[in-house]
Design a protein around this motif. Structure first.
Motif, mmCIF file in Angstrom:
data_model
loop_
_atom_site.group_PDB
_atom_site.id
_atom_site.type_symbol
_atom_site.label_atom_id
_atom_site.label_comp_id
_atom_site.label_asym_id
_atom_site.label_seq_id
_atom_site.Cartn_x
_atom_site.Cartn_y
_atom_site.Cartn_z
ATOM 1 N N VAL A 277 56.930 -0.733 -35.932
ATOM 2 C CA VAL A 277 56.426 -0.697 -34.566
ATOM 3 C C VAL A 277 54.919 -0.960 -34.540
ATOM 4 O O VAL A 277 54.430 -1.753 -33.743
ATOM 5 N N PHE A 278 54.189 -0.302 -35.437
ATOM 6 C CA PHE A 278 52.735 -0.346 -35.318
ATOM 7 C C PHE A 278 52.066 -1.312 -36.289
ATOM 8 O O PHE A 278 50.917 -1.676 -36.104
ATOM 9 N N ARG A 279 52.758 -1.686 -37.362
ATOM 10 C CA ARG A 279 52.140 -2.597 -38.325
ATOM 11 C C ARG A 279 53.215 -3.528 -38.874
ATOM 12 O O ARG A 279 53.620 -3.437 -40.034
ATOM 13 N N GLY B 280 70.038 -8.951 -23.787
ATOM 14 C CA GLY B 280 69.705 -9.573 -25.063
ATOM 15 C C GLY B 280 69.044 -8.642 -26.062
ATOM 16 O O GLY B 280 68.424 -9.082 -27.011
ATOM 17 N N LEU B 281 69.179 -7.319 -25.856
ATOM 18 C CA LEU B 281 68.620 -6.354 -26.805
ATOM 19 C C LEU B 281 69.688 -6.006 -27.833
ATOM 20 O O LEU B 281 70.553 -5.173 -27.566
ATOM 21 N N LEU B 282 69.627 -6.646 -29.001
ATOM 22 C CA LEU B 282 70.649 -6.382 -30.019
ATOM 23 C C LEU B 282 70.263 -5.127 -30.792
ATOM 24 O O LEU B 282 69.426 -5.172 -31.683
ATOM 25 N N LEU C 147 60.912 -0.716 -28.336
ATOM 26 C CA LEU C 147 60.747 -1.910 -27.501
ATOM 27 C C LEU C 147 59.394 -2.580 -27.689
ATOM 28 O O LEU C 147 59.114 -3.610 -27.093
ATOM 29 N N ARG C 148 58.559 -1.976 -28.519
ATOM 30 C CA ARG C 148 57.328 -2.693 -28.885
ATOM 31 C C ARG C 148 57.638 -3.817 -29.861
ATOM 32 O O ARG C 148 56.795 -4.653 -30.134
#
Lengths: 293, 310
Positions: free
Chosen positions: A281-283, B50-52, B101-102
């Motif tokens: 997520v962050f890197r 489309g979020l697998l 979701l990031r």
């Protein structure tokens, strides 16, 4: 035992984990790096290596070291052949689409697991170590075979490194990794490179499985943990970076050994999985990787 | 209008089956409908947006434990437990989504997989509270809904049917709404959707919460109807199952998850007579669908015959 020797034992156990993990994870890393394929069936190749080693050592007569030596050669080759077949029949036809290949390799995982259960059975079965040597430290005795595993893994990894950096085959693989279309334009047979890479990655997992089987026994579900840990190592090390994979394998292997011994193996795994999620997520380039363009 | 009529016909047919099927098949059908709720939740994220995700077992398990633990420890009834399951799945999905979701694509798959695995291991780690690997049987007091005993055949079937129908029709209304078009826009081209003034992050988060809530409801229903909760429901297999149903039936179709679940159950049932190797069948179906019918059955039918199928 006092704290010092106890820690030493934990670190030595961790080193064995790290060595086997580095082998399995470098296979996963190679496949992801060159082909951009996340191979969820990687753990099953590891399991197949161990299971085939059990079959082979049972069939070869003679001393334990000979049977084991045959297994070390036969099992990875057989698994590599199977992987090449899977590549030709499935992955190639999906055009290596990242999401479709993940689903397909999940299917492959189930098929291989079931095949092992059907033909090998639900029991864990031992394979004799090739030699019986016990090293005596002042505080505890330690299996010489485990140190041999660390050594062997080091040699194989050095070989992979030489292959990637010093040979034509390695050059071709790296060229394909950077840009497969340009590589194709320069006359490289990309399909063959992909098949070879997938076979090599699977073979490395199988070899790790053969090396570990005298320590842990062969079981049809044994692929789950190596898969998870390989994922963790590859992601923390930076996807597709062999050096990062190696460093991460050491970090994860040693900390797994220490946390497992002083706290609990489950806690070690919870921390490792959460660490991976946070790294992604962050890197996303990994702790040791550089951001790709 | 035609769309609503055909989907209402499916609902009516399932209701009739409850009175016509012999007990063994009725129980199976109840199970299928509960798992179809799970798959419909999964379909919102995967099929429409489309979020697998490879981590939906976490939301299913969140539902089963959010419902099961209060029943087991404090003797809660079934109705509040089902609501707790719905909320539990939604909340866990929201928290997961805030982080996951990031990322996108393959990273999203692995992050969700890792969160689900961490959740599974956590259930094992606190086995004093959760019952760990062995799990626990839900006491009879927690399996009473408005005076009906859910461990008997007809009430169980009708409860599963009611939950299925509610989710089925809600999904239909959702995907035909304005927000449903936003979901499809995000799946097809996120950049373009962003330029149209849609905030992709909040929209996807909302989808994931809805998806997780449906999964949690399915989990709670599974626990209450079949009387068992255990950590095995949090394993990767339960993330793969809804994906399998959705892929087989048709991703991005309202009835696809139900069709996929029914077909998979039938397939395993038939195969059971021939071999005990049902995992092999699951694996083979996954590979075959991905290779030859990536849009699933209803997806292929929609391309050929029914252009307007939602």
């Amino acid at each position: 035992m006092a704290f010092g020797p106890f820690l030493l034992l934990a670190l030595m156990e961790g080193l064995v984990t790290a060595a086997v993990l580095a082998l399995a994870a470098s296979g996963l890393s190679l496949v992801f790096g060159v082909m951009r394929v996340v191979n969820v069936a990687h753990g099953e190749f590891f399991m197949l290596g161990a299971v085939i080693a059990w079959f082979v050592t049972g069939m070869v007569p003679g001393p334990a070291w000979l049977a084991f030596a045959v297994a070390v050669v036969v099992a990875p080759l057989a698994v590599a052949a199977l992987a090449a077949l899977a590549d030709a029949l499935v992955l190639k036809r999906l055009n290596y689409d990242p999401e479709a290949t993940i689903v397909a390799t999940i299917g492959l995982l189930y098929m291989l697991q079931q095949a092992a259960l059907t033909f090998y059975g639900p029991d864990a079965r031992p394979v004799a170590a090739p030699f019986d040597l016990r090293l005596q430290t002042p505080w505890f005795g330690y299996s010489g075979y485990k140190l041999f595993v660390v050594l062997a893994a080091g040699v194989v990894l050095a070989g992979i490194w030489a292959l990637m950096t010093r040979t034509k085959a390695g050059l071709v693989m790296r060229a394909t990794q950077v840009d497969r279309d340009v590589a194709r334009a320069f006359g490289i047979n990309v399909d063959r490179v992909y098949m070879g890479t997938f076979a090599l990655g699977a073979g490395l997992a199988a070899l790790a499985g053969v090396l570990i089987v005298p320590i842990t026994q062969a079981h049809y579900l044994m692929g789950g943990d190596p898969l998870l840990l390989s994922f963790i190592v590859v992601i923390i090390g930076g996807l597709g970076s062999l050096r990062g994979t190696l460093v991460a394998a050491l970090v994860i292997g040693l900390s797994d050994g220490v946390i497992s011994m002083f706290f609990s193996p489950t806690l070690a795994k919870i921390l490792a999985t959460l660490l991976v999620a946070m790294v992604l997520v962050f890197r996303p380039q990994g702790l040791f990787g550089t951001r790709s363009p | 209008m035609k769309v609503w009529a055909s989907h209402l016909a499916v609902v009516a047919l399932l209701l009739a089956l409850g009175f016509l099927l012999p007990p063994y098949h009725a129980t199976n059908m109840a199970r299928i409908m509960v798992l179809a709720v799970f798959a419909m939740g999964y379909n919102l994220a995967f099929g429409y947006t489309g979020l697998l995700s490879l981590g939906h077992a976490l939301f299913f398990a969140a539902g089963i434990y959010a419902a099961g633990l209060p029943i087991w420890h404090w003797g809660l009834g079934a109705a509040p437990a089902l609501i707790l399951g719905l909320l539990g799945g939604g909340i866990v999905a929201g928290v997961t989504g805030l982080l996951a979701l990031r990322t996108a694509g393959v990273s999203f798959m692995i992050v969700t997989l890792m969160f689900a695995q961490a959740g599974y291991l956590t259930l094992l780690y606190f086995n004093g509270v959760t019952g760990g690997d062995e799990g626990f049987a839900l006491p009879a007091s927690g399996r009473m809904l408005f005076g009906a005993d859910l461990s008997t055949d007809l009430p169980r079937y009708l409860t599963a049917w009611a939950l299925f129908s509610a989710t089925f029709l809600a999904t239909l209304a959702l995907v035909r709404s304005r927000f449903g078009r936003v979901m499809v826009a995000l799946r097809e081209n996120e950049e373009r959707a962003r330029m149209l003034g849609i905030n992709p992050f909040t929209a996807k988060l909302a989808v994931l919460v809805l998806s997780g809530a449906a999964s949690g409801l399915a989990g709670a229903a599974y626990g209450v109807l079949f009387g068992y909760a255990g950590a095995s429901f949090a394993t990767i297999q339960y993330s793969i199952l809804p994906m399998l149903y959705v892929l087989l039936g048709g991703a991005g179709t309202v009835a696809g998850p139900l069709l996929g679940a029914v077909l998979m159950f039938a397939l395993i049932e038939v195969a059971n007579d021939l071999t005990s190797a049902w995992l092999f069948i699951v694996g083979a179906v996954l590979v075959i669908v991905v290779l030859f019918a990536p849009k699933g059955i209803l997806g292929a039918l929609r391309d050929r015959f029914f252009r307007g199928l939602p």
